[in-house]
Design an enzyme around this catalytic site. Structure first.
Site, PDB file in Angstrom:
ATOM      1  N   GLU A 152     -28.210  33.320 109.204  1.00  0.00           N
ATOM      2  CA  GLU A 152     -27.159  33.833 108.318  1.00  0.00           C
ATOM      3  C   GLU A 152     -25.769  33.669 108.924  1.00  0.00           C
ATOM      4  O   GLU A 152     -25.486  34.132 110.035  1.00  0.00           O
ATOM      5  CB  GLU A 152     -27.408  35.305 107.978  1.00  0.00           C
ATOM      6  CG  GLU A 152     -26.326  35.861 107.061  1.00  0.00           C
ATOM      7  CD  GLU A 152     -26.785  37.006 106.182  1.00  0.00           C
ATOM      8  OE1 GLU A 152     -27.867  37.565 106.449  1.00  0.00           O
ATOM      9  OE2 GLU A 152     -26.058  37.328 105.227  1.00  0.00           O
ATOM     10  N   ASP A 185     -23.996  33.509 102.364  1.00  0.00           N
ATOM     11  CA  ASP A 185     -23.919  34.780 101.640  1.00  0.00           C
ATOM     12  C   ASP A 185     -22.514  34.842 101.029  1.00  0.00           C
ATOM     13  O   ASP A 185     -21.513  34.738 101.761  1.00  0.00           O
ATOM     14  CB  ASP A 185     -24.154  35.909 102.653  1.00  0.00           C
ATOM     15  CG  ASP A 185     -24.066  37.304 102.048  1.00  0.00           C
ATOM     16  OD1 ASP A 185     -23.241  37.508 101.127  1.00  0.00           O
ATOM     17  OD2 ASP A 185     -24.795  38.189 102.522  1.00  0.00           O
ATOM     18  N   HIS A 211     -27.696  34.425  99.811  1.00  0.00           N
ATOM     19  CA  HIS A 211     -27.460  35.840  99.503  1.00  0.00           C
ATOM     20  C   HIS A 211     -26.284  35.964  98.540  1.00  0.00           C
ATOM     21  O   HIS A 211     -25.277  35.251  98.685  1.00  0.00           O
ATOM     22  CB  HIS A 211     -27.108  36.621 100.777  1.00  0.00           C
ATOM     23  CG  HIS A 211     -28.305  37.083 101.544  1.00  0.00           C
ATOM     24  ND1 HIS A 211     -28.216  37.577 102.830  1.00  0.00           N
ATOM     25  CD2 HIS A 211     -29.633  37.152 101.214  1.00  0.00           C
ATOM     26  CE1 HIS A 211     -29.424  37.920 103.257  1.00  0.00           C
ATOM     27  NE2 HIS A 211     -30.302  37.659 102.301  1.00  0.00           N
ATOM     28  N   GLU A 247     -27.841  41.498  98.054  1.00  0.00           N
ATOM     29  CA  GLU A 247     -27.809  42.521  99.112  1.00  0.00           C
ATOM     30  C   GLU A 247     -26.764  43.558  98.718  1.00  0.00           C
ATOM     31  O   GLU A 247     -25.715  43.656  99.357  1.00  0.00           O
ATOM     32  CB  GLU A 247     -27.412  41.898 100.449  1.00  0.00           C
ATOM     33  CG  GLU A 247     -28.527  41.247 101.208  1.00  0.00           C
ATOM     34  CD  GLU A 247     -28.052  40.815 102.595  1.00  0.00           C
ATOM     35  OE1 GLU A 247     -28.748  41.142 103.565  1.00  0.00           O
ATOM     36  OE2 GLU A 247     -27.011  40.180 102.717  1.00  0.00           O
TER      37      GLU A 247
HETATM   38 MN   LIG Z   1     -26.457  38.635 103.707  1.00  0.00          MN
END
Ligand SMILES: [Mn+2]
Length: 291
Positions: A152, A185, A211, A247
């Site tokens: 990530e 993300d 994400h 998330e």
């Molecule tokens: Mn994330």
């Protein structure tokens, strides 16, 4: 694409036991999710018999588990201390060994170091050398089990290791393992990238997981701070067909509120029913926008 949510949306506590996960599997599947993203650390600590039971329940609800890891500092693969790196290697090896019990094939998170970073040491070049070597070995073990690992990319306040897509792709090339890919993300990208859709296109085949969240980690579609149609178009352009996992963090307080720094309620004092309505609406929004 398959749509999911992180398990912690409804709670201000990271903890979740077997019964908690059973309830979340039912709820996530009722809402219409394909994926429930669960804690890799919980899988590490659960017994084989609990994992086997949980897998039966998962199967009966037609859900997929992905595993999310924000490793503790004692498992830091970038540490200058060899004993800590070895502890991290043992930790992730054990998680990889347990994943087949859940028929889970995706492990994601900041597993190149630890989370959240305290920035006591920030020797990036040395950290890259050490963690990439460890991740090559873990990546090869994952590949043997048909598991992929997505690293990530975080914003500057949470890591110094990789804060944009370009760095993450360079890091993955250094790791040199077919199982090790990039996780982007939208929340972090909104802080760090010049151009979010361009970063997605740059990732291309390196993108292993995605994400989604608004600029302040509200649910996708809640304030449209992100250009969602442009994000969807970029994902389609690169032929992305893996997980799109939200998330959302909108509740303040507790260990989750502290770790994510949610210092005010972002839920408009939602009742549990309203929390369900929000996430159901967001899932519909994603399915429509990303279709
Ligand atoms: Mn994330």
């Amino acid at each position: 694409m398959k749509f999911g949510t992180l398990y912690s949306y409804w709670s201000t506590d990271w903890a979740c036991n077997f019964d908690g996960y059973v309830a979340l599997v039912k709820k996530a599947s009722e809402i219409g999710f394909d994926i429930l993203e669960i804690s890799a650390d919980h899988v590490y600590h659960m017994s084989v018999s609990e994992l086997e039971k949980l897998n039966e329940i998962r199967k009966s609800h037609g859900l997929i588990f992905t595993l999310n890891s924000g490793p503790a500092k004692q498992y830091d693969l970038a540490s200058a201390d060899e004993a800590i790196r070895q502890q991290g290697m043992d930790y992730f090896t054990h998680i990889l060994e347990k994943m087949p019990i859940l028929q889970a094939d995706t492990l994601i998170g900041a597993i190149y170091s630890y989370w959240p970073c305290d920035f006591v040491t920030t020797d990036k070049a040395a950290a890259w050398e050490r963690s990439a070597q460890c991740l090559h070995i873990i990546g090869e073990a994952a590949a043997q089990r048909g598991i992929s690992i997505a690293l990530e990319v975080l914003n500057r306040n949470e890591t110094y290791i990789m804060t944009n897509c370009e760095e993450a792709v360079a890091y993955c090339k250094k790791v040199n393992s077919s199982a090790v890919k990039v996780l982007l993300d939208t929340y972090h990208m909104n802080i760090e990238e010049d151009d979010i859709p361009a970063a997605i296109r740059y990732a291309g085949p390196w993108l292993g997981h995605f994400h989604v969240g608004e600029n302040n980690r509200k649910l996708p579609g809640m304030n449209n701070s992100i250009d969602w149609p442009a994000v969807a178009a970029a994902l389609h352009e690169i032929g992305y067909n893996k997980g799109v996992v939200m998330e959302p963090f909108i509740l303040s307080g507790g260990a989750v509120g502290d770790a994510i720094r949610v210092w005010r309620d972002l839920s408009d004092n939602a009742s549990p029913q309203q929390m369900d309505e929000y996430i159901s609406r967001s899932l519909d929004f994603l399915k429509t926008t990303f279709a």
